[in-house]
Motif scaffolding. Sequence first.
Motif, short mmCIF file in Angstrom:
data_model
loop_
_atom_site.label_atom_id
_atom_site.label_comp_id
_atom_site.label_asym_id
_atom_site.label_seq_id
_atom_site.Cartn_x
_atom_site.Cartn_y
_atom_site.Cartn_z
N HIS A 1 0.86 -1.19 0.00
CA HIS A 1 0.00 0.00 0.00
C HIS A 1 0.90 1.24 0.00
CE1 HIS A 1 -3.60 2.31 2.05
NE2 HIS A 1 -3.44 2.62 0.77
N SER A 2 0.62 2.15 -0.92
CA SER A 2 1.28 3.45 -0.95
C SER A 2 2.80 3.30 -1.03
CB SER A 2 0.84 4.26 0.28
OG SER A 2 1.25 5.61 0.20
N GLN A 3 3.55 3.89 -0.09
CA GLN A 3 5.01 3.83 -0.15
C GLN A 3 5.53 2.40 -0.16
OE1 GLN A 3 8.79 4.32 2.59
NE2 GLN A 3 7.39 6.01 2.98
N GLY A 4 4.76 1.47 0.39
CA GLY A 4 5.18 0.07 0.37
C GLY A 4 5.44 -0.44 -1.03
N ASN A 5 4.75 0.13 -2.02
CA ASN A 5 5.02 -0.25 -3.40
C ASN A 5 6.43 0.12 -3.82
OD1 ASN A 5 2.26 -1.10 -4.69
ND2 ASN A 5 1.80 0.68 -3.42
N VAL A 6 6.89 1.28 -3.37
CA VAL A 6 8.19 1.78 -3.81
C VAL A 6 9.32 1.01 -3.15
CG1 VAL A 6 9.66 3.80 -4.07
CG2 VAL A 6 7.18 4.05 -4.22
N TYR A 7 9.27 0.85 -1.81
CA TYR A 7 10.36 0.09 -1.21
C TYR A 7 10.25 -1.40 -1.54
CZ TYR A 7 7.45 -0.80 3.06
OH TYR A 7 6.47 -1.16 3.97
N GLY A 8 9.02 -1.85 -1.82
CA GLY A 8 8.88 -3.23 -2.29
C GLY A 8 9.53 -3.44 -3.64
N ASN A 9 9.35 -2.48 -4.54
CA ASN A 9 9.94 -2.61 -5.87
C ASN A 9 11.45 -2.38 -5.83
OD1 ASN A 9 9.30 -3.33 -8.51
ND2 ASN A 9 9.30 -1.22 -9.22
N TYR A 10 11.90 -1.54 -4.91
CA TYR A 10 13.35 -1.38 -4.76
C TYR A 10 13.98 -2.71 -4.34
CZ TYR A 10 17.85 0.74 -3.59
OH TYR A 10 19.18 1.07 -3.55
N PHE A 11 13.33 -3.40 -3.42
CA PHE A 11 13.80 -4.73 -3.01
C PHE A 11 13.85 -5.67 -4.21
CE2 PHE A 11 11.84 -8.93 -1.83
CZ PHE A 11 13.01 -9.56 -1.46
N ILE A 12 12.82 -5.64 -5.04
CA ILE A 12 12.78 -6.53 -6.20
C ILE A 12 13.87 -6.20 -7.20
CG2 ILE A 12 11.42 -7.05 -8.28
CD1 ILE A 12 8.92 -6.91 -6.50
N LYS A 13 14.03 -4.92 -7.52
CA LYS A 13 14.90 -4.53 -8.62
C LYS A 13 16.36 -4.32 -8.22
CE LYS A 13 13.50 -1.64 -11.64
NZ LYS A 13 13.13 -0.33 -12.21
N ARG A 14 16.61 -3.96 -6.97
CA ARG A 14 17.97 -3.59 -6.59
C ARG A 14 18.60 -4.49 -5.53
NH1 ARG A 14 17.36 -1.57 -10.71
NH2 ARG A 14 17.26 0.66 -11.24
N LEU A 15 17.78 -5.31 -4.85
CA LEU A 15 18.30 -6.13 -3.76
C LEU A 15 18.08 -7.62 -3.99
CD1 LEU A 15 17.18 -3.93 -0.71
CD2 LEU A 15 19.37 -3.90 -1.94
#
Length: 313
Positions: free
Chosen positions: A149-163
């Motif tokens: 939800h909300s910002q969770g999308n951004v840090y979730g996608n950072y985890f997917i794409k960068r970590l």
Amino acid sequence: MRRVSGFSLFVVLLAAMSAIAASSAHAQPYPVVYNLFVGVPAELTNPGGSLPGSNDWSCRPSSAHPNPVVLAHGTAANKQTNWGVYVPLLANEGYCVYAGTFGNYVGSPWPNSAMGGMLPIEQSAAQLGDFVDRVLAATGAARVDIVAHSQGNVYGNYFIKRLGGAAKVDKFVGLAPLWLGSNLLGLGELGVYSTQLGLKAAFDGLFGECQACPQVGQGSDFLRELNADGIYHPDVAYTNIATALDELVVPYTSGLVPGPGVTNIVVQDGCPTDYSEHAALGGSPRAAAYVLNALDPAHPRPVPCEFIPPFTG
């Protein structure tokens, strides 16, 4: 000090709303009350705890739902306050459900310590990654699904794409995503101008303790770098669930970027009585049906159209 006392008053008011809504809960293993704030009383009575139905580390995924579901909250929320609807709903559906609080100031007194999504997004993403590793180790699953939800999308996608998260995530379901950032009150544009003028530190200071907030501004250096190779990772199936009435993600289409295999949903399409805005997507039965269908597309269910109030869902 005003930040703490103001938040406390806000929580008390929301708890009262939740208590009224709870009277309509129907009997089932875990009562599901469609109200975003129904998880608030749990945080009041058990700060830092887990909602019933979540974080059962002995849970073993079924063949029907082989992927555990990990919930990624939004700004200033946590594993209880954001997910009072989704924990019982998903647990009743037979999912192993896990929710953490990411990006909070752990050493701060409560309730400041209960406000996640405050640290830089890179730190929240790393914490989410550690949590996903723990879920996979405990359940024996190969991959998880994430509902954010909300910002969770951004840090979730950072985890997917960068970590390295792409190898660990199967489906990503986003409520009120903001892939291109938000230009709320023109702050996105102001952030870009301040960076060009060498005033980035002064601009970031406008957000106080929320170090992640300037990162999700439209045109921010963070988002430009994260999206340099495209919004989505090709190995993850994304579903974006947005509201045309979103008052925080401006414009709301920031979360509806098309892509191969990406499903974009606007909850008002075909349902003019849905008045959910940014917060209400976390409590709406209509949005919840879309989430269940995204997690289990082989067994779609009807999506209700009814009056959905703002703020609570």
